[in-house]
Write a protein that holds these residues in place. Structure first.
Motif, short mmCIF file in Angstrom:
data_model
loop_
_atom_site.label_atom_id
_atom_site.label_comp_id
_atom_site.label_asym_id
_atom_site.label_seq_id
_atom_site.Cartn_x
_atom_site.Cartn_y
_atom_site.Cartn_z
N TYR A 52 0.84 -1.20 0.00
CA TYR A 52 0.00 0.00 0.00
C TYR A 52 0.88 1.25 0.00
N VAL B 132 -7.43 0.41 -5.11
CA VAL B 132 -7.80 -0.66 -4.18
C VAL B 132 -9.09 -1.32 -4.66
N THR C 194 -11.21 0.94 1.66
CA THR C 194 -9.99 0.88 2.45
C THR C 194 -9.85 2.16 3.26
N CYS D 92 -1.89 3.38 6.45
CA CYS D 92 -2.80 2.38 5.91
C CYS D 92 -2.02 1.11 5.58
#
Length: 591
Positions: free
Chosen positions: A396, A427, A431, A487
Motif C-alpha cells: 500500500y 484498491v 480501504t 494504511c
C-alpha cells in the motif's frame, strides 16, 4: 509514466544551499546553560533575550560552542538561495535505450528564481529554500521560478513558472558521514517539480530529445526530479570560527551532490512526489520507485543503494561521485519468481549518477505478470565483504500533493486529497486511511486543527479527500502541526503552519512607533536572518522608511508565491505584516 517510463534527460553535478540556521532551535548555549532566544511560533525574540542588546545577542549566536561550529549553528549569514553547481546533462534517451551521448549531453541545468510579478524584470536571485517548521528535518521547501537548460541568450530550454517543491524520502544515503558537519551529511532528500507545458517560454525545436519530451502524446507538462545528498557546510568549524572572530561574517552554504531527471508529466500523476510503486531499503529507510509498463520495468534506485563513506575532499562537489557499496549481484523477485538480476559492477550501477540512478529491465510476459500482481523485493549478499541488502515493497502506498501548507493562506480551511494505491493500482475494496496529529519538529503540538480520524477510499477509486481546518478557538494560537496518514504499512504526512492573530496590545487608532514595529516584527528577522540587512538594514528606522515602497510591495500577496516574497523564509504573520505596513505608511493602527 513520468520519469520512469517516458523519454528522459539525466544530469548530475553539485548543488549549494545557503540557508541561515540560528532559527533551527529556540535556545542557544549561554553561560553554562541555555538562553531562550526565539519564540519560533510567533517569530519574535523571546522575553528572556529581549534584555540583551542586538550586538550582545549576535555575539552569543556567533560564539564557539563545544566542538560544533557556533551556538547559532553552521551558517548565520545565508540568503536561502539554492543553486546548481556545474550540473550537466549526462545521458538521454528512452527507457532501455539511454545513451551518454546526444545533442543535449554536456548542457548545463539551472533552477531559476522568479520574474518580478509587477515590474516583469529579473530574475535577480535564485530559488529559495524555506523550512516550514525550522526545528524539523522533514519540512524543507524550495520555491522556484523556472528552469533552464543551456547558457546564453538562446538556451536549449527556458521555463518560467512560480511553484514550490517539498522534501520527500529523507533517509540515510551515506553510512559514514562527514565528521565536521551536521548529522544530515548522511541524508538524501528528493524534490520534484512539475511545470505545465504553458510555462515553456522557448526551446530548441531542432532538438529531437526536447521535442520528444514536450510533444510526448498526452503529456501536460514537464517534471523534474532531483536528489540532494552528501551535503556539508563549505567551511570547517575552525574556519568558520576564525571568520566570525575576524568580523568577516562570511556565508557558509551547505554544498553537496545532485542527481536529476527531466521527463514528460502526465495527467493524474503527483506533482511534487514521484509516481510509481514505492520500494524501501529496510536497513537505511531510504525509498525508491518502480513502474511497469507492458514488459518494461524501470526502477529509480538513486537512494536505494547507499554509499559507504562521505567524499574525501570537502569542497569537491563536481568530480565523479564514485560507486555505491558493492553488494554483489542484486536479485529482483516477485513472490517466488526471479524477474531480473544485476551486478553492482554493471555500468548502470557503477556509474549510476550518469543515468539518473534509474535502471531498466525488459521482462518476459510471465515475469511482468509476477511483478504486476506481487510486491517487488530486491536482495543481495556479497560473500567477500558480508555486505547485505534487503529492499521490500510495502503493497500500500499513500501520497498527496498537499505536503507543506500555511493554513492562513487558505482562510483557515483546506481540502487535502490522499491518493492510495495497492501495487500501483486502485484498491479493490473500501480501504480506510487513519489520520492522527503530532508535532513535525521539536516544538509542542499546538493542536489547532480539526480533522477526521480517518477517511475511506471507495473500492476501485484512487483517492479520497477530507478537510483540515483551524479550530474556531485558535485565533491566538501559533505553531506547527503534522497530520500523519497510515494504511496497512503505507504512510505519508502533511505539515501545517498557523500564524497568531493579534493586535499586539496596541489600541486601535494608534500611530505605530519604531519600538513597537522593531520589537514585534523586525528584531527577530534582524537576528535570525542578518543577510536581509545587507540589502535593507532592519535595525535602522531611516533605512526601513527609505525602502518602504519596496517593503510594502514585497510583503504583498502579489509576491507570495514567488522567490521574491519578503521575508523569503515566510516567518512573518499577517498581523505582523499589517503592523509593519501601518508603521511605513503612518496610518492609524486598525488593531
Amino acid at each position: 509514466m513520468s520519469i520512469l517510463n517516458g523519454p528522459r534527460l539525466n544530469f548530475w553535478g553539485g548543488i549549494r544551499t545557503d540557508v541561515s540556521v540560528p532559527n533551527n532551535s529556540p535556545t542557544i548555549p549561554y553561560s553554562g546553560g541555555t538562553l531562550n532566544l526565539f519564540d519560533l511560533t510567533t517569530s519574535t525574540v523571546a522575553p528572556s533575550a529581549q534584555l540583551f542588546s542586538d550586538d550582545q545577542l549576535n555575539a552569543f549566536i556567533n560564539a564557539p560552542s563545544g566542538d560544533y561550529y557556533t551556538a547559532g549553528g553552521w551558517n548565520h549569514y545565508g540568503q536561502h538561495v539554492v543553486d546548481m553547481q556545474n550540473a550537466l546533462i549526462s545521458s538521454q534517451g528512452t527507457p532501455g535505450n539511454i545513451s551518454t551521448t546526444g545533442d543535449l549531453v554536456g548542457q548545463p541545468v539551472y533552477l531559476l528564481g522568479s520574474i518580478d510579478p509587477v515590474t516583469k524584470q529579473g530574475p535577480v536571485s535564485g530559488p529559495m529554500m524555506v523550512d516550514l517548521d525550522p526545528t524539523s528535518g522533514q519540512t524543507t521547501q524550495i520555491f522556484v521560478g523556472g528552469l533552464q537548460i543551456g547558457s546564453g541568450s538562446t538556451p536549449e530550454l527556458l521555463i518560467r513558472h512560480d511553484t514550490v517543491c517539498s522534501s520527500q524520502d529523507l533517509a540515510v544515503r551515506i553510512l559514514v558521514g562527514e565528521p565536521d558537519a551536521p548529522g544530515s551529511s548522511r541524508i538524501s532528500g528528493t524534490f520534484q517539480i512539475t511545470f505545465p507545458l504553458s510555462s515553456v517560454v522557448s526551446y530548441n525545436q531542432n532538438s529531437a530529445m526536447l521535442k520528444s519530451i514536450i510533444d510526448a502524446p498526452g503529456a501536460t507538462g514537464i517534471v523534474l526530479r532531483f536528489v540532494m545528498f552528501e551535503m556539508c557546510p563549505t567551511l570547517t568549524t575552525p574556519q568558520l570560527r576564525a571568520d566570525y572572530a575576524s568580523g568577516q561574517n562570511t556565508p557558509n552554504p551547505s554544498i553537496g551532490r545532485v542527481i536529476g531527471t527531466l521527463a514528460p508529466a502526465y495527467p493524474g500523476e503527483p506533482k511534487i512526489c514521484q509516481n510509481g510503486r514505492r520500494l524501501v531499503n529496510t536497513g537505511t529507510g531510504a525509498g525508491g520507485y518502480m513502474e511497469l509498463v507492458n514488459d518494461l520495468m524501470s526502477v529509480d534506485m538513486v537512494n536505494l543503494l547507499p554509499k559507504a563513506n562521505f567524499r574525501s575532499e570537502r569542497t569537491n562537489i563536481t568530480g565523479p561521485i564514485g560507486p555505491n557499496i558493492d553488494f554483489g549481484t542484486l536479485n529482483f523477485t516477485a513472490g517466488s519468481s526471479t524477474v531480473a538480476t544485476l551486478a553492482c559492477s554493471d555500468a548502470q550501477l557503477q556509474n549510476y549518477y550518469l543515468y539518473g540512478g534509474i535502471v531498466d529491465f525488459s521482462l518476459t510476459a510471465d515475469q511482468a505478470t509476477a511483478v504486476k500482481t506481487q510486491p517487488l523485493n530486491i536482495s543481495a549478499y556479497n560473500q567477500n565483504t558480508a555486505a547485505t541488502l534487503k529492499i521490500v515493497e510495502p503493497p500500500y502506498r499513500i501520497y498527496s500533493d498537499e505536503r507543506n501548507l500555511y493554513i492562513d493562506d487558505y482562510q483557515g480551511s483546506v481540502s487535502v486529497t490522499l491518493q492510495l494505491r495497492y501495487l500501483g493500482q486502485a484498491v479493490k475494496q473500501h480501504t480506510t486511511i487513519s489520520i492522527s496529529s503530532d508535532t513535525p519538529g521539536t516544538l509542542d503540538n499546538p493542536d489547532y486543527l480539526d480533522f477526521p480520524t480517518s477517511v475511506t477510499v471507495p473500492a476501485n477509486q484512487e483517492s479520497a479527500s477530507f478537510t483540515a481546518a483551524a479550530k474556531t478557538s485558535s485565533a491566538a494560537t501559533a505553531g506547527f502541526e503534522v497530520l500523519n496518514y497510515t494504511c496497512n504499512g503505507g504512510s505519508y504526512f502533511t505539515n501545517f503552519r498557523k500564524y497568531k492573530q493579534t493586535n499586539f496590545g496596541i489600541p486601535a487608532g494608534s500611530t505605530i512607533t519604531w519600538e513597537q514595529v522593531y520589537t514585534n516584527v523586525l528584531r527577530f528577522h534582524y537576528l535570525a536572518f542578518p543577510a536581509m540587512s545587507r540589502f535593507i538594514p532592519l535595525n535602522q528606522p531611516d533605512a526601513i522608511l527609505n525602502a518602504k515602497n519596496a517593503i510594502i510591495a514585497r510583503t504583498s500577496s502579489a509576491y507570495k508565491n514567488t522567490t521574491l516574497f519578503m521575508p523569503v523564509v515566510r516567518s512573518m504573520s499577517p498581523s505582523q505584516t499589517a503592523l509593519l505596513k501601518a508603521y511605513l505608511t503612518g496610518q492609524g493602527w486598525e488593531g
